[in-house]
Enzyme design. Sequence first.
Site, PDB file in Angstrom:
ATOM      1  N   ASP A 229      -5.048  -7.748  -3.471  1.00 24.56           N
ATOM      2  CA  ASP A 229      -5.410  -7.580  -2.066  1.00 24.56           C
ATOM      3  C   ASP A 229      -6.732  -8.256  -1.722  1.00 24.56           C
ATOM      4  OD1 ASP A 229      -5.449  -6.766   0.548  1.00 24.56           O
ATOM      5  OD2 ASP A 229      -5.539  -4.633   0.151  1.00 24.56           O
TER       6      ASP A 229
ATOM      7  N   HIS B 244       0.827  -1.209   0.000  1.00 29.66           N
ATOM      8  CA  HIS B 244       0.000   0.000   0.000  1.00 29.66           C
ATOM      9  C   HIS B 244       0.861   1.259   0.000  1.00 29.66           C
ATOM     10  CE1 HIS B 244      -3.482  -2.483   0.319  1.00 29.66           C
ATOM     11  NE2 HIS B 244      -3.176  -2.909   1.534  1.00 29.66           N
TER      12      HIS B 244
END
Length: 475
Positions: free
Chosen positions: A353, A302
């Site tokens: 993800d 991220h």
Amino acid sequence: MSTTYHARYAHLPDGLARDVRITVDHGRITDVTTGLELQRGDHALPGVVLPGLANAHSHAFHRALRGRTHADGGTFWTWREAMYAVSARLDPISYLTLARAAYAEMALAGVTAVGEFHYLHHGPGGARYVDPNTMGHALVQAAADAGIRLTLLDTCYLAGGLGADGYADLEGPQLRFGDGDAQTWALRVDDLQDHLTGGPAHLRVGGAIHSVRAVPRDQLGVVADAVRARPRPQTRFGAGDVHTGPVPLVPPHGVNRSGTPLHVHLSEQPAENEAALAAHGLTPTGLLEAEGVLGPDLTAVHATHLTGEDVALLGGHRSWACFCPTTERDLADGIGPAVALRDAGARLSLGSDQHAVVDLIEEARALEMHERLASLERGRLAPSELLDAATAHESIGWPDAGRIEVGARADLVAVRDDSVRTAGADPAQLLLAASAADVDTVVVDGRVVVEAGRHRLGDVGRLLHEAITPLWKDT
């Protein structure tokens, strides 16, 4: 016996080439020749051929959340409660069933290797299975069934959160994630064998720090050192999970003798930064630096809310930054500084993800499109850079994959150039036009896993439906 594939267009390390013949033997590419027309005996691959795509960040069980977290809006933190609810319902059989379908969906999208950020370790309430790696073994079997390679990023998860007053205890569904301390976590992971230590050929075992919220400061370096010591002599758990062997010596901070991948969720939310600053006076990146975790083996997942100093630290260490654009926009996380990290020296990879979308082509395109929104400029990342990020197998421990060249693993992805999305597109810019629906053929380590858009397991939509529906039957 060797097999020869022919591609009208193929993306090679030095750029796009026409009329490419690729010879494969025992799972490796043994010859690449350009400028040769299709010959008798060649297997013709349609459209444009890419190296296999690498999904560097996955939570397989999150696939069950797709289309179920939007009714009341909410925040990342309310989304997390739904995620915990799903995690509480899974057992080894349902985990295998769900992960197999999720990985097959990835294969349909051209993914040939996945980095699974695995923290669903134990039974409800934290009860230990007879084999403490039972849930991990379910993932290993799922990837084998789906025909893709797996990097099991076994994740250390010790605390329920971080505030100015310190770390909270695990509670509720989180109890399934914890091992007590980092040393106990490392001993459990020690029992996992991969292709480097006599285990399954499709498996690489790595490690992960869930986040600086979930691993206390004094345990961060212990996790990193344990990962960097692999591979090492395997130490088996006996009855009652008692570890009786010696604790292996570990290398100094920042030294990775094995090339084992180490991942961490980093600065996904502003609240994480605020907590780290309140508790330690450091940003999450600064905390990892202080504890010797940063390095070229580290992938920061991220990396959304970074300071300029954070960017410089990650770039200076040549760390990886794994962006998951479709998740980051789904959860309203924000747009991370991809170009700033690249310019500082960091390397870029991509993940899906929570699998709100399983489409590495879309993740690559979104990396550029999000940069355009943030900067009001086009062309922030060239198509070749997007392809590099989408094929960054090194970030999950497969440095011999992600390129169509002699000696590399024979991973090939044929993307149609005649669909309603891709017709007329420049083959060099296909990632800016195509989607996962345009993937026609996928070859993994020389084996055909997807052909004519169909996975070898059959109807993957049906597999997903059968895996996910029971998890919601009581809601």
